[in-house]
Design a protein around this motif. Structure first.
Motif, PDB file in Angstrom:
ATOM      1  N   TRP A 252      17.586  30.888  17.065  1.00  0.00           N
ATOM      2  CA  TRP A 252      18.021  30.085  15.618  1.00  0.00           C
ATOM      3  C   TRP A 252      16.743  29.754  14.875  1.00  0.00           C
ATOM      4  O   TRP A 252      17.023  29.728  13.617  1.00  0.00           O
ATOM      5  CB  TRP A 252      19.044  28.978  15.996  1.00  0.00           C
ATOM      6  N   LYS A 255      16.133  32.715  12.833  1.00  0.00           N
ATOM      7  CA  LYS A 255      17.050  33.040  12.181  1.00  0.00           C
ATOM      8  C   LYS A 255      17.740  32.225  10.843  1.00  0.00           C
ATOM      9  O   LYS A 255      17.570  32.455   9.799  1.00  0.00           O
ATOM     10  CB  LYS A 255      18.605  33.284  12.949  1.00  0.00           C
ATOM     11  N   ASN A 256      17.816  30.805  11.390  1.00  0.00           N
ATOM     12  CA  ASN A 256      17.947  29.917  10.203  1.00  0.00           C
ATOM     13  C   ASN A 256      16.965  28.593  10.282  1.00  0.00           C
ATOM     14  O   ASN A 256      17.627  27.454  10.250  1.00  0.00           O
ATOM     15  CB  ASN A 256      19.438  29.403  10.449  1.00  0.00           C
TER      16      ASN A 256
END
Ligand code: IPM
Ligand code: MG
Length: 375
Positions: A252, A255-256
């Motif tokens: 994550w 990713k974000n």
């Protein structure tokens, strides 16, 4: 001279490019006219080679007479290489190399390693400009406690076998072929680091704290961390506790990253998370850190000693300048801290003076001078 300075700061360049970046810090601190005396201390590979101890007792004594320390970088090598590097008369005498920065953290009980990973707009290395992650890494226990064995002593093997069925599958290899590093975590240690993360969240108006571990596999240590985090979270209404596994959290982060707020983790997981988070905002050249205890603190850039660049003033000093900024914060020098961060942000935004890692050709000292020029 007008008598005693307000602060006594231990000055620990250490190895490799440690001195290069410390010279940069000095330039900026002098520009800020911080009322401090900087006391140089011996630490690092040089003292390992010549004395068999990279953190001599005289350095520890010196630190005890200072308010805090600013630290450059350390060269560490595995056991056999370290033994070979010793002066001939010291070899075979049972000297064992152990990272002096890790020892400092343990010796002074610097339980909290605070590592902000914030994107300063204009840095071409940012993955995005809206990343503002803060990693809280437990700094004295966990997998880096230093409790390790190789070969596994007979008594330890017997105790483990008597207490744990999973040991059966290892016995056939013979204890001379088994290495063991213990991941030791305490309720107090978990509580301390999670509390620091929540206090920080409250002070800085952050919405959530994410505790990162692997409690589905590391049931006892990871389990203790998560349970303790839930207890602590109960004392902070309005701040959400999130729980993630280390592997998924790494994904994550890539990713974000803009959605991630405060991360808190055990020593090794925090070590890994903080390098990963640093890379999202420019890499180790921008990654600063503070090792905080109740009474003492050591500030250091997260990067290593980059021996091949030593003395060339080539590496990015921003990590060190931002670490100096954390030191000013800790000393209560809020105004100087803010001005320093502002100056760093401005130099990054302008993008005119940059070291090689950011695509520029300026020296470390030129970058530091540009920052000093904004003060
Ligand atoms: C860090 C470094 C150190 C650590 C090493 C140099 C011992 O990786 O500060 O993150 O693992 O703590
Ligand atoms: Mg690290």
């Amino acid at each position: 001279m007008t008598g005693l300075a307000k602060y006594r700061i231990a000055w620990l360049p250490g190895d490799g490019i440690g001195k290069d970046v410390m010279d940069c810090a000095r330039l900026v601190l002098d520009q800020l006219a911080l009322d401090a005396e900087y006391v140089p201390g011996d630490i690092g590979w040089e003292f390992w080679k010549s004395e068999g101890d990279p953190l001599p007792q005289r350095t520890i004594d010196l630190l005890k007479q200072t308010d805090c320390a600013l630290f450059g970088a350390i060269t560490s090598q595995p056991g056999e290489e370290a033994e070979q590097a010793l002066a001939p008369e010291l070899r075979g005498k049972g000297h064992a190399y152990f990272s002096p920065i890790v020892r400092l953290r343990q010796q002074f009980d610097l339980h909290t390693n605070l590592r902000p990973c914030k994107a300063y707009p204009g840095n071409p290395l940012n993955q995005r400009d809206d990343i503002d992650i803060v990693v809280f890494r437990e700094n004295t226990e966990g997998l880096y406690s230093g409790v390790e064995f190789f070969p596994l002593p007979q008594e330890v093997l017997e105790v483990l076998s008597a207490h744990h069925p999973s040991m059966a599958k290892f016995e056939k290899f013979g204890r001379e072929n088994i290495a063991l590093s213990a991941r030791i975590m305490t309720r107090q240690g978990c509580e301390r680091i999670v509390t620091q993360a929540f206090d920080y969240a409250r002070k800085h108006g952050r919405r959530s704290v994410t505790v990162v571990d692997k409690p589905n596999i590391l049931r006892e240590t990871g389990g203790l961390m998560i349970r303790t985090a839930r207890e602590v979270a109960g004392r902070y209404p309005g701040i959400t506790l999130q729980e993630t596994n280390i592997d998924a959290q790494c994904m994550w982060l890539v990713k974000n990253p803009q959605d991630i707020d405060i991360l808190v983790a055990e020593n090794m997981f925090g070590d890994i998370l903080s390098d990963l988070a640093a890379q999202l905002v420019g890499g180790l050249g921008f990654a600063c850190s503070a090792n905080l205890g109740a009474e003492y603190a050591v500030f250091e850039p997260t990067h290593g000693s980059a021996p091949k660049y030593a003395g060339q003033y080539k590496v990015n000093p921003m990590a060190m300048l931002l670490s100096a900024r954390m030191m000013l914060d800790w000393l209560g020098e809020d105004d100087r801290a803010q001005r320093l961060e502002g100056a760093v942000a401005e130099v990054i935004a302008e993008g005119r003076v940059r070291t090689y890692d950011v695509g520029g050709s300026n020296t470390s000292l030129e970058v530091a001078a540009a920052v000093a020029g904004k003060l």
